[in-house]
Motif scaffolding. Structure first.
Motif, PDB file in Angstrom:
ATOM      1  N   ARG A   1       0.841  -1.205   0.000  1.00 16.44           N
ATOM      2  CA  ARG A   1       0.000   0.000   0.000  1.00 16.44           C
ATOM      3  C   ARG A   1       0.875   1.254   0.000  1.00 16.44           C
ATOM      4  N   ALA A   2       1.930   1.232   0.783  1.00 16.58           N
ATOM      5  CA  ALA A   2       2.791   2.406   0.876  1.00 16.58           C
ATOM      6  C   ALA A   2       3.426   2.733  -0.463  1.00 16.58           C
ATOM      7  N   LEU A   3       3.916   1.707  -1.156  1.00 14.46           N
ATOM      8  CA  LEU A   3       4.519   1.940  -2.467  1.00 14.46           C
ATOM      9  C   LEU A   3       3.491   2.472  -3.457  1.00 14.46           C
ATOM     10  N   ALA A   4       2.290   1.919  -3.405  1.00 16.29           N
ATOM     11  CA  ALA A   4       1.239   2.384  -4.307  1.00 16.29           C
ATOM     12  C   ALA A   4       0.894   3.841  -4.042  1.00 16.29           C
ATOM     13  N   GLU A   5       0.859   4.248  -2.775  1.00 11.82           N
ATOM     14  CA  GLU A   5       0.566   5.640  -2.441  1.00 11.82           C
ATOM     15  C   GLU A   5       1.671   6.564  -2.959  1.00 11.82           C
ATOM     16  N   ASP A   6       2.936   6.130  -2.784  1.00 14.96           N
ATOM     17  CA  ASP A   6       4.050   6.948  -3.273  1.00 14.96           C
ATOM     18  C   ASP A   6       3.992   7.087  -4.792  1.00 14.96           C
ATOM     19  N   ALA A   7       3.686   5.979  -5.468  1.00 16.82           N
ATOM     20  CA  ALA A   7       3.622   6.008  -6.928  1.00 16.82           C
ATOM     21  C   ALA A   7       2.480   6.890  -7.420  1.00 16.82           C
ATOM     22  N   ALA A   8       1.365   6.867  -6.701  1.00 16.25           N
ATOM     23  CA  ALA A   8       0.214   7.674  -7.115  1.00 16.25           C
ATOM     24  C   ALA A   8       0.553   9.163  -7.142  1.00 16.25           C
ATOM     25  N   GLU A   9       1.469   9.586  -6.270  1.00 12.11           N
ATOM     26  CA  GLU A   9       1.859  10.992  -6.237  1.00 12.11           C
ATOM     27  C   GLU A   9       2.660  11.394  -7.473  1.00 12.11           C
ATOM     28  N   LEU A  10       3.203  10.389  -8.181  1.00 12.89           N
ATOM     29  CA  LEU A  10       4.000  10.680  -9.371  1.00 12.89           C
ATOM     30  C   LEU A  10       3.176  10.688 -10.649  1.00 12.89           C
ATOM     31  N   VAL A  11       1.915  10.288 -10.558  1.00 12.65           N
ATOM     32  CA  VAL A  11       1.045  10.294 -11.734  1.00 12.65           C
ATOM     33  C   VAL A  11       0.596  11.724 -11.999  1.00 12.65           C
ATOM     34  N   SER A  12       0.827  12.170 -13.215  1.00 15.91           N
ATOM     35  CA  SER A  12       0.468  13.531 -13.596  1.00 15.91           C
ATOM     36  C   SER A  12      -0.818  13.518 -14.420  1.00 15.91           C
ATOM     37  N   VAL A  13      -1.760  14.363 -14.030  1.00 16.86           N
ATOM     38  CA  VAL A  13      -3.053  14.429 -14.720  1.00 16.86           C
ATOM     39  C   VAL A  13      -3.313  15.864 -15.170  1.00 16.86           C
ATOM     40  N   GLU A  14      -3.717  15.993 -16.403  1.00 15.00           N
ATOM     41  CA  GLU A  14      -4.127  17.296 -16.915  1.00 15.00           C
ATOM     42  C   GLU A  14      -5.648  17.348 -16.950  1.00 15.00           C
ATOM     43  N   TYR A  15      -6.215  18.341 -16.264  1.00 12.43           N
ATOM     44  CA  TYR A  15      -7.665  18.473 -16.157  1.00 12.43           C
ATOM     45  C   TYR A  15      -8.133  19.740 -16.851  1.00 12.43           C
ATOM     46  N   GLU A  16      -9.385  19.728 -17.241  1.00 15.58           N
ATOM     47  CA  GLU A  16     -10.105  20.947 -17.585  1.00 15.58           C
ATOM     48  C   GLU A  16     -11.268  21.052 -16.607  1.00 15.58           C
ATOM     49  N   GLU A  17     -11.125  21.962 -15.645  1.00 18.12           N
ATOM     50  CA  GLU A  17     -12.162  22.072 -14.619  1.00 18.12           C
ATOM     51  C   GLU A  17     -13.457  22.590 -15.226  1.00 18.12           C
ATOM     52  N   LEU A  18     -14.561  21.943 -14.844  1.00 17.99           N
ATOM     53  CA  LEU A  18     -15.885  22.314 -15.315  1.00 17.99           C
ATOM     54  C   LEU A  18     -16.693  22.891 -14.156  1.00 17.99           C
ATOM     55  N   GLU A  19     -17.741  23.636 -14.489  1.00 11.99           N
ATOM     56  CA  GLU A  19     -18.580  24.206 -13.435  1.00 11.99           C
ATOM     57  C   GLU A  19     -19.286  23.094 -12.672  1.00 11.99           C
ATOM     58  N   ALA A  20     -19.244  23.193 -11.362  1.00  9.37           N
ATOM     59  CA  ALA A  20     -19.844  22.161 -10.510  1.00  9.37           C
ATOM     60  C   ALA A  20     -21.260  22.547 -10.110  1.00  9.37           C
ATOM     61  N   VAL A  21     -22.141  21.573 -10.136  1.00 10.45           N
ATOM     62  CA  VAL A  21     -23.515  21.753  -9.654  1.00 10.45           C
ATOM     63  C   VAL A  21     -23.543  21.281  -8.203  1.00 10.45           C
ATOM     64  N   THR A  22     -23.716  22.192  -7.289  1.00 15.25           N
ATOM     65  CA  THR A  22     -23.625  21.840  -5.867  1.00 15.25           C
ATOM     66  C   THR A  22     -24.906  22.085  -5.086  1.00 15.25           C
ATOM     67  N   ASP A  23     -25.640  23.125  -5.431  1.00 15.17           N
ATOM     68  CA  ASP A  23     -26.844  23.494  -4.669  1.00 15.17           C
ATOM     69  C   ASP A  23     -28.057  22.795  -5.285  1.00 15.17           C
ATOM     70  N   MET A  24     -28.660  21.883  -4.537  1.00 15.63           N
ATOM     71  CA  MET A  24     -29.792  21.145  -5.106  1.00 15.63           C
ATOM     72  C   MET A  24     -30.989  22.060  -5.376  1.00 15.63           C
ATOM     73  N   ARG A  25     -31.044  23.222  -4.724  1.00 15.52           N
ATOM     74  CA  ARG A  25     -32.168  24.136  -4.930  1.00 15.52           C
ATOM     75  C   ARG A  25     -32.128  24.788  -6.307  1.00 15.52           C
ATOM     76  N   THR A  26     -30.939  24.861  -6.912  1.00 16.74           N
ATOM     77  CA  THR A  26     -30.824  25.475  -8.238  1.00 16.74           C
ATOM     78  C   THR A  26     -30.443  24.455  -9.310  1.00 16.74           C
ATOM     79  N   ALA A  27     -30.401  23.184  -8.946  1.00 12.80           N
ATOM     80  CA  ALA A  27     -29.960  22.154  -9.898  1.00 12.80           C
ATOM     81  C   ALA A  27     -30.860  22.073 -11.120  1.00 12.80           C
ATOM     82  N   LEU A  28     -32.128  22.448 -10.977  1.00 11.76           N
ATOM     83  CA  LEU A  28     -33.075  22.336 -12.086  1.00 11.76           C
ATOM     84  C   LEU A  28     -33.290  23.655 -12.815  1.00 11.76           C
ATOM     85  N   ASP A  29     -32.589  24.709 -12.394  1.00  6.28           N
ATOM     86  CA  ASP A  29     -32.736  25.986 -13.078  1.00  6.28           C
ATOM     87  C   ASP A  29     -32.173  25.906 -14.492  1.00  6.28           C
TER      88      ASP A  29
END
Length: 795
Positions: free
Chosen positions: A132-160
């Motif tokens: 597990r320890a080795l897997a955790e260390d290796a996971a820190e070396l994985v590089s990910v490129e993201y495009e952040e999208l707008e998050a829907v968080t408030d259920m009161r406006t989810a249907l707007d």
């Protein structure tokens, strides 16, 4: 074999000389666990076993543009880094819908995200290493490129219209909507002398099990077979086989010791399915054990509701109508296979249930969000429905100036009015609301507490009494899941055999997560067979060695699994007596079994010990009379048929003190009266109820998953997410009323969720009762000091 309603012998026939029914006996597995000999997933070590750590998204909503695992793959001890696209070759996605929940929709979910992550914590790659320890260390070396999208968080406006749609193919963020109307609701409200309305807000929370979610999967290429260690054996066997392209016979599921579940571990999780697939892909055992932060971010959450409710009441106390409009957010997917709409559906089903008012209107809407998935947690929907119903009843009592206990007396369904059907269409076989309320008032010495409360107020000490009647769904039939197409069995099976030394091996499809399944099964079998409990060994949690069944969830272990055990034991007992009659040249009707011995039915005189009978059958069958073929093994299955569910009921009360200067609440005493039908082991029932109450009190006062506007869970640790501790808990006194179900000979219903169902409602009502002199009402939980002081206008 299933037995129809009305074909059972009375339970009194089981009042045998060595009966264990209704007695407190030690759990058979207690010594093993107390000695540290339990076998949890973390205890399992297999040859060539690797460990998986999942790289999880830091964003609530983002597109995955690129994953670079080159550096991680070069680390010594790293076996593989697997992306969602690579794993999709091994395992198919799933959609969490049930056909009987009309209109329920969800998007396909993959074991590991392929193109897009939809909540903070969703896995987008798996790192497999020798530790597990080795897997955790290796996971820190994985590089990910993201495009952040707008998050829907408030259920009161989810249907707007201006809110982004999380899954464009679905058209909108509405996962499920249900309307229900019974009676002339508008007329009932118009006729009421008073109409009271309130909005109830419930904090999203989770299970916080002592043992985190954990699985081990072992693909044996020589046998072309997968062995899995997890909960809900037969359900997981069926679903894992389905999505891995296997036959069920190619999957074995073992459920050893489980450190608490509360419903949290009975679902199909993407990371667990990924672990099964990784084992098949890499052809070696793989273990996944969630750490506590992972648990907070990925264990299912529950109870995130905003519910507006109305009640109509006459000045004489007659309740005329209930109405609710419920809104809940469930995360980006409906959980598979039980779905995330069941909780909201249960709220609609249960609001107003204990009361005679026939006019009822309800709407519930379930919306998608970019938060962790929500699904079934202990007492699914019950605490929401109970808090809304009982909160409205208390507010109605205040409005018309009537004692809240008296208002309930006048409106709770009479104990002689059963069977009956609720406005939501639920069929009740036999409940005991009035008897339970009478017993509760007596247990808590209600009049004395009211007098004490009044006296203390003159000294600026504010104490409150809260009452909450509740209904709990137990012993679910196929009407719960099977009717909607889910591969979740509603029946349970038990196989019992007499061994060569006169003891019994009992294999049952129910499982053990701390409820005492092993103990109650042994008590039933020992009682029917006339054995001492030490002679009964119970085997559970193994799809290779137990009959097919649903396992332990929804308080069904005693009512369904227990009845299967009873019927199997009866069949084996008949076989034993038939063999004994042949050996003793007597009729089976002249014989009985008691204290491990065949005895005369008339005077209990010993005739032949079971050890000797077993010796003859297994080692000297040649001495048996011609034509006798002993069958010292029996299998029986049981499923309820007449009623879709076995409802239980009860009532809870909370006595507490509110410090109006600080907003802190001190719990002083809590009472529960419940009716779970036949009680097999009183201690187990009371342990279940007290444990459930503690979880309900946690929801009422402490527990909440706090998200920010970007969908980040801000308190995913035990320092910031508060749970009830021993110091905060009051004494919890439990009383019982017994109304056995006629669906089974045993007469047992469930008890596992009764404590959770009504605890929060009782606390909310008690707090409002304490704050009555200030003219304020609080309808939001958890009832933190900030909530209390805000209601009092002091911050």
């Amino acid at each position: 074999m299933s037995v129809a309603r009305g074909q059972f012998e009375p339970l009194s026939r089981l009042d045998r000389p060595n009966s264990y029914i209704g007695k407190t006996v030690p759990r058979p597995n207690l010594d093993r666990l107390m000695q540290g000999r339990g076998v949890y997933v973390s205890d399992i070590e297999l040859p060539r076993m690797a460990h998986v750590v999942f790289l999880r998204s830091p964003y609530a909503h983002a597109r995955i543009l690129a994953i670079d695992a080159g550096a991680a793959q070069q680390m010594r001890g790293v076996i593989a880094v697997v992306t969602g696209r690579e794993l999709a070759v091994v395992i198919t996605p799933w959609v969490g819908v049930l056909s009987h929940l009309k209109g329920l929709k969800s998007a396909p979910q993959h074991a590991i995200a392929v193109d897009r992550v939809c909540w903070q914590g969703e896995a987008l790659a798996a790192v497999v290493a020798t530790s597990r320890a080795l897997a955790e260390d290796a996971a820190e070396l994985v590089s990910v490129e993201y495009e952040e999208l707008e998050a829907v968080t408030d259920m009161r406006t989810a249907l707007d219209p201006q809110t982004p749609v999380i899954h464009p193919a679905l058209g909108d963020n509405l996962a499920f909507e249900r309307f229900h109307v019974a009676g002339d609701v508008d007329k009932a409200f118009a006729a009421a002398d008073e109409v009271v309305e309130a909005e109830f807000i419930f904090g999203r929370h989770t299970g916080v099990t002592l043992e985190p979610r954990a699985v081990v999967a072992d693909w044996n290429s020589a046998e072309d077979r997968l062995t899995i260690g997890t909960q809900a054996p037969h359900m997981v066997q069926s679903i894992a086989a389905l999505h891995l392209g296997l036959r069920e016979r190619q999957v074995r599921v073992l459920c050893k010791d489980v450190g608490g579940s509360f419903g949290i571990k009975v679902h199909i999780y993407a990371d667990e399915m990924a672990t099964y697939a990784l084992s098949k892909l890499l052809r070696r055992p793989i273990k996944f054990v969630a750490d506590r932060v992972e648990s907070f971010n990925t264990d299912i959450h529950a109870r995130d509701h905003r519910c507006t409710g109305r009640i109509g009441v006459m000045r004489d106390g007659t309740i005329t109508a209930f109405e609710i409009d419920d809104l809940t957010g469930i995360g980006p997917y409906s959980m598979y296979p039980r779905t995330s709409a069941i909780e909201a559906n249960q709220v609609v089903n249960l609001v107003g249930g204990p009361y005679v008012a026939k006019a009822y209107r309800a709407r519930t809407r379930v919306v998608f969000q970019n938060k962790n998935v929500m699904c079934q947690y202990r007492a699914v929907g019950h605490p929401i429905a109970c808090a809304v119903t009982e909160g409205l009843v208390d507010l109605a009592a205040v409005r018309i100036g009537m004692d809240p206990v008296e208002l309930r007396r006048r409106n709770l369904i009479a104990d002689d009015a059963y069977p009956c059907t609720s406005p939501a269409g639920l069929r009740f076989e036999k409940l005991s609301h009035q008897d339970s309320l009478r017993k509760l008032v007596e247990m808590m010495d209600y009049a004395r507490l009211r007098s004490e409360q009044e006296s203390l107020r003159s000294r600026n000490i504010y104490r409150g009494i809260g009452i909450a009647s509740f209904i709990e769904v137990t012993n679910p039939s196929a009407a719960f899941y099977g009717i909607g197409g889910a591969r979740i069995s509603s029946q349970d099976g038990v196989t019992i055999r007499l061994d060569a030394q006169g003891s019994v091996i009992c294999q049952t499809s129910i499982t053990e997560q701390g409820q005492g399944s092993e103990a109650l099964t042994a008590q039933i079998v020992a009682t029917v067979l006339g054995l001492s409990m030490e002679r009964v060994r119970v085997i559970l949690g193994d799809t290779d060695n137990t009959p097919y069944g649903g396992g332990t969830w929804a308080s069904r272990g005693a009512g369904i699994g227990g009845e299967a055990a009873l019927q199997a034991a009866k069949a084996l007992r008949k076989n034993i007596l038939d063999v004994a009659a042949a050996i003793l040249q007597a009729s089976a009707e002249e014989l009985d079994v008691a204290d491990n011995t065949i005895v005369s039915a008339s005077d209990r005189a010993p005739r032949i010990e079971l050890t000797e009978l077993a010796r003859i059958v297994y080692f000297r069958p040649d001495t048996l009379p011609s034509g006798i073929q002993p069958e010292l093994m029996a299998t029986r299955h049981f499923v309820p048929r007449e009623f879709p569910f076995a409802f239980i009921n009860g009532v809870q009360a909370s006595w507490l003190e509110v410090d109006v200067a600080t907003g802190f609440i001190q719990l002083l005493k809590h009472w529960v009266v419940e009716d779970c039908g036949t009680i097999i082991n009183p201690q187990l029932v009371e342990e279940q109820i007290r444990g459930g109450v503690v979880q309900g009190l946690g929801a009422a006062l402490f527990e909440k998953c706090v998200y920010d506007e970007r969908g980040q869970l801000t308190n995913a640790n035990m320092a910031d997410y508060l749970v009830p501790m021993a110091a905060e808990m009051p004494d919890i006194e439990v009383g019982h009323v017994v109304s056995p179900t006629l669906e089974s000979e045993l007469g047992a219903k469930g008890a596992g969720e009764a404590g959770t169902a009504g605890a929060a409602a009782a606390v909310i009502n008690a707090v409002n009762d304490a704050l009555r002199p200030f003219g304020t009402v609080v309808t939001e939980i958890p009832l933190t000091p900030q909530v209390i002081l805000t209601a009092l206008g002091r911050i």
